[in-house]
Scaffold this active site. Structure first.
Site, mmCIF file in Angstrom:
data_model
loop_
_atom_site.group_PDB
_atom_site.id
_atom_site.type_symbol
_atom_site.label_atom_id
_atom_site.label_comp_id
_atom_site.label_asym_id
_atom_site.label_seq_id
_atom_site.Cartn_x
_atom_site.Cartn_y
_atom_site.Cartn_z
ATOM 1 N N LEU A 79 0.881 -1.161 0.000
ATOM 2 C CA LEU A 79 0.000 0.000 0.000
ATOM 3 C C LEU A 79 0.918 1.210 0.000
ATOM 4 C CD1 LEU A 79 -2.999 0.814 0.081
ATOM 5 C CD2 LEU A 79 -2.864 0.816 2.559
ATOM 6 N N ASP A 80 0.789 2.066 -0.998
ATOM 7 C CA ASP A 80 1.687 3.216 -1.140
ATOM 8 C C ASP A 80 1.710 4.077 0.114
ATOM 9 O OD1 ASP A 80 2.291 2.569 -3.797
ATOM 10 O OD2 ASP A 80 0.556 3.678 -4.545
ATOM 11 N N ALA A 81 2.815 4.781 0.318
ATOM 12 C CA ALA A 81 2.970 5.646 1.492
ATOM 13 C C ALA A 81 1.903 6.727 1.538
ATOM 14 C CB ALA A 81 4.364 6.267 1.512
ATOM 15 N N SER A 111 -1.129 6.419 0.575
ATOM 16 C CA SER A 111 -2.441 5.793 0.720
ATOM 17 C C SER A 111 -2.595 5.318 2.157
ATOM 18 C CB SER A 111 -2.587 4.615 -0.241
ATOM 19 O OG SER A 111 -2.465 5.055 -1.580
ATOM 20 N N ARG A 139 0.070 1.800 -8.298
ATOM 21 C CA ARG A 139 -0.774 2.988 -8.237
ATOM 22 C C ARG A 139 -2.016 2.874 -9.131
ATOM 23 N NH1 ARG A 139 1.602 6.558 -5.067
ATOM 24 N NH2 ARG A 139 0.582 8.431 -5.839
#
Length: 181
Positions: A44-46, A48, A144
């Protein structure tokens, strides 16, 4: 010490990486989870927020994170503007991205999620441009992807929260807090 084959549900705050070690301006998981032998199952992206699963079981980790198993992931997406039915239909059919067309998704407009926490830093606000929420359910996990999908249909993502992975949900789990599943 966790029993074998444990699964941890963690509400990852904004600005935290899906790894234990911090990098640059982003924090790592070590400041939140001090459990030896657990590993992240998926990313999970930073920038998000939301549900991140961790486990001490390698087979379970692979089943959750391997795209071949196509485990459903549910996202709450705050977008700039108010998506019309044509934009939602495009998301449902699959959207052409630079790395190919996405699998069909489930997409619907929703009200702001109940009990939603404040984000730090707050999402940018423009008085002349409304925002709205979309629930998007996908079965793949490209880099993404959700952000690129909403942008492709004309509604850039402002805030992205993963609410569920398969049968595991955030429920009332607060940011920075974890529980055993």
């Amino acid at each position: 010490m966790l029993p074998p084959s444990s699964l941890i549900c963690f509400n990852k705050p904004y600005g935290v990486l899906s790894q234990f070690t911090p990098e640059g301006r982003w924090r790592g998981l070590k400041g939140f989870i001090d459990l030896p032998g657990v590993y992240v199952a998926g990313r999970l992206d930073a920038d998000s927020e939301g549900l991140l699963l961790l486990t001490n079981d390698g087979k379970l980790q692979a089943r959750i994170s391997d795209p071949r198993f196509k485990m459903e992931k549910t996202y709450w997406v705050q977008v700039e503007g108010e998506p019309d039915e044509a934009a939602l239909a495009a998301l449902r059919q699959g959207v052409m991205l630079n790395d190919g067309i996405t699998l069909p998704a489930r997409a619907q407009r929703i009200q702001a999620p109940e009990g939603l926490w404040e984000r730090n830093p707050p999402v940018r606000f423009r008085q002349s441009i409304p925002t709205s929420w979309v629930e998007l359910v996908i079965r793949e996990g490209r880099n993404r992807q959700v952000r690129r999908m909403t942008a492709a249909v004309g509604y850039p993502t402002l805030r992205l929260i993963r609410a569920a992975i398969g049968p595991h949900h955030l429920d009332n789990l607060q940011p920075g807090v974890w529980r055993e599943a």
